[in-house]
Design a protein around this motif. Structure first.
Motif, mmCIF file in Angstrom:
data_model
loop_
_atom_site.group_PDB
_atom_site.id
_atom_site.type_symbol
_atom_site.label_atom_id
_atom_site.label_comp_id
_atom_site.label_asym_id
_atom_site.label_seq_id
_atom_site.Cartn_x
_atom_site.Cartn_y
_atom_site.Cartn_z
ATOM 1 N N MET A 1 0.708 -1.105 0.040
ATOM 2 C CA MET A 1 0.041 -0.124 -0.041
ATOM 3 C C MET A 1 0.764 1.304 0.082
ATOM 4 S SD MET A 1 -2.817 1.144 2.789
ATOM 5 C CE MET A 1 -3.991 -0.272 2.095
ATOM 6 N N PRO A 2 2.163 1.476 0.741
ATOM 7 C CA PRO A 2 2.608 2.539 0.827
ATOM 8 C C PRO A 2 3.399 2.796 -0.568
ATOM 9 C CG PRO A 2 3.343 1.359 2.650
ATOM 10 C CD PRO A 2 2.435 0.356 2.020
ATOM 11 N N PHE A 3 3.864 1.723 -1.241
ATOM 12 C CA PHE A 3 4.458 1.820 -2.568
ATOM 13 C C PHE A 3 3.350 2.466 -3.563
ATOM 14 C CE2 PHE A 3 5.178 -0.011 -6.802
ATOM 15 C CZ PHE A 3 6.577 0.509 -6.807
ATOM 16 N N THR A 6 2.435 6.024 -2.890
ATOM 17 C CA THR A 6 3.569 6.948 -3.344
ATOM 18 C C THR A 6 4.006 6.857 -4.341
ATOM 19 O OG1 THR A 6 5.330 5.609 -2.184
ATOM 20 C CG2 THR A 6 4.352 7.185 -0.879
ATOM 21 N N TYR A 7 3.731 6.020 -5.366
ATOM 22 C CA TYR A 7 4.199 5.589 -6.742
ATOM 23 C C TYR A 7 4.388 6.821 -7.677
ATOM 24 C CZ TYR A 7 5.531 3.409 -11.158
ATOM 25 O OH TYR A 7 5.945 3.301 -12.312
ATOM 26 N N PRO A 8 3.173 7.631 -7.876
ATOM 27 C CA PRO A 8 3.375 8.760 -8.490
ATOM 28 C C PRO A 8 4.755 9.637 -8.139
ATOM 29 C CG PRO A 8 1.474 8.384 -8.202
ATOM 30 C CD PRO A 8 1.941 7.486 -7.301
ATOM 31 N N LEU A 9 4.824 9.857 -7.006
ATOM 32 C CA LEU A 9 5.998 10.660 -6.428
ATOM 33 C C LEU A 9 7.234 10.094 -6.649
ATOM 34 C CD1 LEU A 9 7.135 13.088 -4.704
ATOM 35 C CD2 LEU A 9 6.756 11.731 -2.850
ATOM 36 N N GLN A 10 7.397 8.764 -6.351
ATOM 37 C CA GLN A 10 8.548 8.129 -6.834
ATOM 38 C C GLN A 10 8.880 8.000 -8.084
ATOM 39 O OE1 GLN A 10 9.208 4.120 -4.931
ATOM 40 N NE2 GLN A 10 6.995 4.410 -3.910
ATOM 41 N N TRP A 11 7.995 7.820 -9.137
ATOM 42 C CA TRP A 11 8.408 7.986 -10.505
ATOM 43 C C TRP A 11 9.016 9.328 -11.090
ATOM 44 C CZ3 TRP A 11 6.474 10.630 -14.670
ATOM 45 C CH2 TRP A 11 6.904 10.154 -15.977
ATOM 46 N N LEU A 12 8.374 10.415 -10.365
ATOM 47 C CA LEU A 12 8.894 11.625 -10.720
ATOM 48 C C LEU A 12 10.275 12.007 -10.215
ATOM 49 C CD1 LEU A 12 5.664 13.818 -10.035
ATOM 50 C CD2 LEU A 12 6.915 13.503 -12.343
ATOM 51 N N LEU A 13 10.536 11.442 -8.897
ATOM 52 C CA LEU A 13 11.888 11.599 -8.257
ATOM 53 C C LEU A 13 12.892 10.914 -8.877
ATOM 54 C CD1 LEU A 13 10.711 11.535 -4.485
ATOM 55 C CD2 LEU A 13 11.653 13.533 -5.906
ATOM 56 N N ASN A 27 13.038 4.967 -0.465
ATOM 57 C CA ASN A 27 13.597 3.535 -0.172
ATOM 58 C C ASN A 27 13.974 3.015 1.044
ATOM 59 O OD1 ASN A 27 12.914 2.561 -2.982
ATOM 60 N ND2 ASN A 27 14.652 3.360 -3.866
ATOM 61 N N ARG A 28 14.746 4.138 1.917
ATOM 62 C CA ARG A 28 14.973 3.352 3.099
ATOM 63 C C ARG A 28 13.808 3.342 3.941
ATOM 64 N NH1 ARG A 28 19.786 4.078 5.131
ATOM 65 N NH2 ARG A 28 20.437 5.591 3.774
ATOM 66 N N VAL A 29 12.960 4.109 3.885
ATOM 67 C CA VAL A 29 11.443 4.111 4.595
ATOM 68 C C VAL A 29 10.761 2.730 4.401
ATOM 69 C CG1 VAL A 29 9.427 5.248 5.210
ATOM 70 C CG2 VAL A 29 11.309 6.635 5.044
ATOM 71 N N TRP A 30 10.874 2.623 2.942
ATOM 72 C CA TRP A 30 10.181 1.259 2.408
ATOM 73 C C TRP A 30 10.681 -0.073 2.926
ATOM 74 C CZ3 TRP A 30 12.760 -2.324 -0.532
ATOM 75 C CH2 TRP A 30 12.023 -3.359 -0.920
ATOM 76 N N ALA A 31 12.180 0.142 3.211
ATOM 77 C CA ALA A 31 13.086 -1.164 3.705
ATOM 78 C C ALA A 31 12.677 -1.170 5.131
ATOM 79 C CB ALA A 31 14.434 -0.966 3.483
ATOM 80 N N LEU A 32 12.570 -0.297 5.646
ATOM 81 C CA LEU A 32 12.582 -0.171 7.396
ATOM 82 C C LEU A 32 10.888 -0.783 7.509
ATOM 83 C CD1 LEU A 32 14.108 3.130 8.455
ATOM 84 C CD2 LEU A 32 14.867 0.789 8.735
ATOM 85 N N LEU A 33 10.160 -0.228 6.853
ATOM 86 C CA LEU A 33 8.794 -0.839 6.854
ATOM 87 C C LEU A 33 8.532 -2.242 6.620
ATOM 88 C CD1 LEU A 33 6.451 2.286 5.533
ATOM 89 C CD2 LEU A 33 6.772 1.492 7.923
ATOM 90 N N PHE A 34 9.331 -2.656 5.405
ATOM 91 C CA PHE A 34 8.933 -4.077 5.108
ATOM 92 C C PHE A 34 9.669 -5.138 6.052
ATOM 93 C CE2 PHE A 34 11.473 -7.569 2.902
ATOM 94 C CZ PHE A 34 10.411 -8.093 2.310
ATOM 95 N N ILE A 35 10.621 -4.793 6.816
ATOM 96 C CA ILE A 35 11.389 -5.338 7.672
ATOM 97 C C ILE A 35 10.595 -5.517 8.955
ATOM 98 C CG2 ILE A 35 13.358 -5.570 9.176
ATOM 99 C CD1 ILE A 35 14.913 -4.617 7.023
ATOM 100 N N ARG A 36 10.111 -4.362 9.453
ATOM 101 C CA ARG A 36 9.079 -4.391 10.590
ATOM 102 C C ARG A 36 7.797 -5.129 10.439
ATOM 103 N NH1 ARG A 36 8.913 1.215 13.887
ATOM 104 N NH2 ARG A 36 10.986 0.783 14.025
ATOM 105 N N MET A 37 7.471 -4.994 9.253
ATOM 106 C CA MET A 37 6.080 -5.789 8.921
ATOM 107 C C MET A 37 6.077 -7.044 9.228
ATOM 108 S SD MET A 37 4.079 -6.094 5.088
ATOM 109 C CE MET A 37 5.593 -7.146 4.584
ATOM 110 N N TRP A 38 7.456 -7.720 9.011
ATOM 111 C CA TRP A 38 7.571 -9.283 8.955
ATOM 112 C C TRP A 38 7.879 -9.452 10.600
ATOM 113 C CZ3 TRP A 38 6.309 -12.767 5.575
ATOM 114 C CH2 TRP A 38 6.222 -12.566 4.473
#
Length: 254
Positions: A1-3, A6-13, A27-38
């Motif tokens: 869901m976060p991906f 935020t996809y339009p913003l990520q694509w522009l950046l 991407n760092r925030v995504w990695a932290l969320l991914f690891i915490r989710m598990w």
């Protein structure tokens, strides 16, 4: 869901180099969320203080979780050399290919281009992560594949330190298994060894530096934890217990 959100913003950046620093922060925030989710416990061990970079980070490669875990463990604005097939993943691949360095390991031209891009990144002050084995190890967590010379020639040419990194348990959590996604709960560890200076070294010293770094990375592996976890058996049908005697059994009073 976060991906997705935020996809339009990520694509522009990812489209402009000026946006790559912010893209990496996402991407760092995504990695932290991914690891915490598990709910994975991660032990990060730093063997020495890390002065201001940039660095060439050289890590073993054993799992699909390697990149998110490195993004969690290593501070700052990073670049990474990843296989070209990552850029072909729907949606996310375009962003990865624009923001980081991709390489086709089977192409001499592609490998040379990736080193040129990595050198430019280091000269701009952006550290680079390289998996020196070139691909996920055939015996993850147990035995390293021979390291390539490229990362060490690069570090010597630019004059930046090399930081060896060992991740001994990633293959337990999310191994590279053809045709399936296999996930197991497994505490993880990242060992960031002391930086190795390349000042005063020449291209002729690259093989010795490579052997030294490979030995350091291997020293923090746990050979007892080698091997890929077995497939799940929770859906395996259990044979029913025998309720009648086999035809050749000897029955009482027969």
């Amino acid at each position: 869901m976060p991906f997705v959100l935020t996809y339009p913003l990520q694509w522009l950046l990812s489209r402009r180099p000026a946006g790559h620093r912010y893209m990496h922060a996402l991407n760092r925030v995504w990695a932290l969320l991914f690891i915490r989710m598990w709910g994975i416990p991660v032990d990060i061990i730093r063997k020495a203080p890390m002065p201001t970079g940039p660095y060439v980070y050289v890590s073993n490669h054993s799992s699909y979780i390697d990149i998110p875990l490195l993004f969690k463990a290593i501070p700052g604005f990073l670049n990474i050399i990843g296989k070209s097939s990552l850029a072909k993943v729907p949606l996310w691949g375009t962003i990865f290919g624009n923001t980081y360095i991709t390489v086709n390991r089977d192409s001499v031209v592609s490998r040379a281009r990736s080193i040129v891009q990595a050198r430019k990144s280091l000269e701009e002050g952006r550290s680079v992560i390289i998996f020196a084995e070139g691909k996920i190890s055939d015996k993850p967590g147990e035995e390293l594949m021979p390291f390539k010379d490229g990362p060490f020639q690069l570090a010597i040419a630019v004059g930046v330190p090399v930081v060896p990194i060992t991740m001994p348990y990633n293959h337990h959590f999310m191994p590279d298994v053809s045709g399936s996604l296999r996930v197991r709960y497994a505490p993880l560890r990242v060992v960031m060894h002391a930086p190795i200076s390349t000042q005063g070294l020449t291209a002729a010293d690259a093989p010795a530096l490579r052997e030294r770094v490979q030995g350091i990375v291997a020293s923090a592996l746990d050979p007892a934890a080698g091997g890929i976890p077995e497939p799940s058996t929770w859906r395996t049908l259990v044979a029913p217990k025998r309720t009648t005697a086999p035809a050749d059994a000897v029955l009482p009073n027969s």
